[in-house]
Enzyme design. Structure first.
Site, PDB file in Angstrom:
ATOM      1  N   ASP A 147      -2.472   6.269  -3.235  1.00  0.00           N
ATOM      2  CA  ASP A 147      -1.275   5.681  -2.962  1.00  0.00           C
ATOM      3  C   ASP A 147      -0.968   4.372  -3.603  1.00  0.00           C
ATOM      4  O   ASP A 147      -1.382   4.473  -4.729  1.00  0.00           O
ATOM      5  CB  ASP A 147      -1.454   4.991  -1.512  1.00  0.00           C
ATOM      6  N   ASP A 182      -1.288   1.192  -3.939  1.00  0.00           N
ATOM      7  CA  ASP A 182      -2.067   0.130  -4.553  1.00  0.00           C
ATOM      8  C   ASP A 182      -3.364   0.746  -4.728  1.00  0.00           C
ATOM      9  O   ASP A 182      -4.362   0.064  -5.195  1.00  0.00           O
ATOM     10  CB  ASP A 182      -2.400  -0.886  -3.463  1.00  0.00           C
ATOM     11  N   SER A 205       0.771  -1.478  -0.049  1.00  0.00           N
ATOM     12  CA  SER A 205      -0.010  -0.013   0.117  1.00  0.00           C
ATOM     13  C   SER A 205       0.923   1.231  -0.149  1.00  0.00           C
ATOM     14  O   SER A 205       1.600   1.532  -0.830  1.00  0.00           O
ATOM     15  CB  SER A 205      -0.668  -0.044   1.118  1.00  0.00           C
ATOM     16  N   ASP A 228      -6.014   2.008  -2.993  1.00  0.00           N
ATOM     17  CA  ASP A 228      -7.118   1.866  -2.317  1.00  0.00           C
ATOM     18  C   ASP A 228      -7.528   2.989  -1.691  1.00  0.00           C
ATOM     19  O   ASP A 228      -8.778   2.878  -0.799  1.00  0.00           O
ATOM     20  CB  ASP A 228      -6.845   0.508  -1.405  1.00  0.00           C
TER      21      ASP A 228
END
Length: 456
Positions: A249, A251, A102, A253
């Site tokens: 960010d 990833d 992440s 999410d």
């Protein structure tokens, strides 16, 4: 022995804490636990990853463990975490897995799993995987072993189609609507997993998109970029005269935003804007927004005046989702920018959040600054108190009496929160008040009591 799975899967320094062997073992264990018996033919799993260089060997090892356990593995390549959740659901595979850390620095990486339907695993399932990790079992042989296929292009296209359809569904005329036409946006992709997805989706919806930090090389993910380092985004929005900016960010999410003057718009304000929009459209189930204990009191008070109530959970988007499923709610999230829109997703989706936020800016006819101003944030102070017995914060009589005194002093114009760290021997002391000075003073007094009473 500490639990291997944290609040967002297994995470650590790649090739030190998170090794190829561990990834192989996790794949092997996951197929044993997550084979749900619903498949009549070949069992299938889907794997995706962010842009970290370590994702290459970890994906190969994880996929090897799964295929050795009899699962056919679809390697979707580099794709946002919510893309894996969506594809796990729409392709009806038995499980999905994401290799990502992440917003963490590049040297870290992580592995998390999704069950059939695209939902993150409950703690009980993660515990089962940990229990069978590394155990020998009767693995399949011959035609019982799985295959590994690679198809990034199809996976990415399916996901982008889904995202754009959330705000611009194609009608009977087969023409793609352009609801964001006329909107100029800067998108900071953090050199991460949405470097292709977000710019493409925003442009297909009609936006004029200026893209920064979308040239991943395996080493630059989150480096002075994205939602954890928004300075470049703020400067670019002002320099280009853009209407707004969005930051993701590694990833993708989560999503934070910037108004046309370069001011940050945080997850609380984004959730407020989207909750009001859903309420107007009759799509905010039970007139409720699910938030965590870290959400600013200002959000709750503003929504209260709009006839929208809030329900609080522990920190972590998984706990937000659990409450949403339990109560049948349609919107929830965190101050950090994780927003779960159950109308379209099973997990936090930064690109979806960006699209729906941009859509609301256009629909409202207002600037993002004007929309965010309706959700003012109370002044807040946060102090970490180290080297204390963190678990005693909720039971120590002196500490609890000090909390009660400060709460009485603040009344309905502020609040305090004592939160033990999940990984360190420290307690986070947070205070919100009508003025910054008052928040600072409350926090200072409480931190002193915690340090004295809970010292190790």
């Amino acid at each position: 022995m500490p639990r291997m799975f944290g609040t967002d899967g297994v995470r650590g320094l790649a090739n030190r804490d998170l090794t190829a062997q561990l990834a192989l073992d996790l794949g092997d264990a996951a197929v044993r636990v997550l084979a749900d018996g619903q498949s009549t033919g070949r069992r299938r799993a889907l794997v995706g990853r962010d842009t970290r260089v370590s994702g290459d060997f970890l994906a190969a090892a994880l996929s090897a463990g799964m295929s050795a356990g009899g699962f056919d593995v679809i390697d979707a390549g580099i794709i946002p975490t919510p893309g894996v959740a969506f594809l796990t659901s729409v392709l009806n595979v038995e499980m999905g897995a994401v290799i990502s850390a992440s917003h963490n620095p590049m040297p870290d990486n992580g592995i998390k799993f999704f069950a059939r339907g695209g939902f993150k695993l409950p703690d009980t399932k993660e515990d089962e995987i940990e229990q069978v990790l590394g155990q020998d079992w009767q693995r399949p042989t011959g035609d019982g072993v799985g295959r590994i296929s690679h198809d990034t292009e199809t996976a990415t296209k399916l996901y982008i189609d889904h995202l754009v359809a959330a705000i611009a569904p194609i009608g009977d005329d087969k023409i793609q609507p352009k609801p964001l036409a006329g909107l100029r946006i800067v998108a900071d992709c953090a050199n991460g997993a949405t470097s292709v997805v977000a710019p493409t989706a925003l442009r297909r919806a009609g936006a004029d998109v200026i893209v920064i930090n979308a040239s991943p090389d395996g080493y630059n993910i989150n480096k002075h970029a994205g939602s954890t380092h928004p300075e470049q985004l703020q400067a670019t929005v002002k320099a280009t005269g853009a209407d707004m900016g969005v930051a993701f960010d590694g990833d993708a999410d989560r999503c934070l935003a910037v108004d046309h003057e370069g001011n940050m718009v945080n997850g609380d304000q984004i959730m407020g804007i989207l909750a009001r929009a859903k309420q107007r459209e009759g799509k905010l189930a039970h007139n409720t927004l699910v938030v965590t204990v870290m959400s600013n009191l200002g959000l709750k008070l503003a929504l209260q005046d709009m006839g929208i109530r809030t329900v609080q959970t522990a920190v972590g988007d998984r706990y937000v989702l659990e409450e949403m499923l339990r109560g049948g709610y349609t919107l929830g999230g965190e101050q950090s920018g994780h927003v779960i829109n159950r109308e379209f997703a099973t997990t936090g989706d930064g690109t979806l959040t960006a699209l729906t936020l941009c859509n609301e800016v256009v629909k409202s006819g207002k600037s993002l600054k004007e929309l965010a101003a309706d959700f003012p944030q109370l002044p807040q102070q946060l102090v970490n108190v180290p080297n204390v017995d963190k678990m005693a914060a909720s039971t120590n009589a002196v500490v609890q009496e000090a909390v009660r005194k400060e709460e009485a002093l603040l009344g309905e114009t502020g609040r305090v929160l004592l939160r033990p760290s999940g990984t360190e021997p420290l307690v986070r002391v947070m205070a919100e008040a009508a003025t910054q000075q008052q928040a600072d003073e409350v926090c200072e007094r409480l931190a002193a009591v915690v340090a004295k009473e809970l010292a190790l």
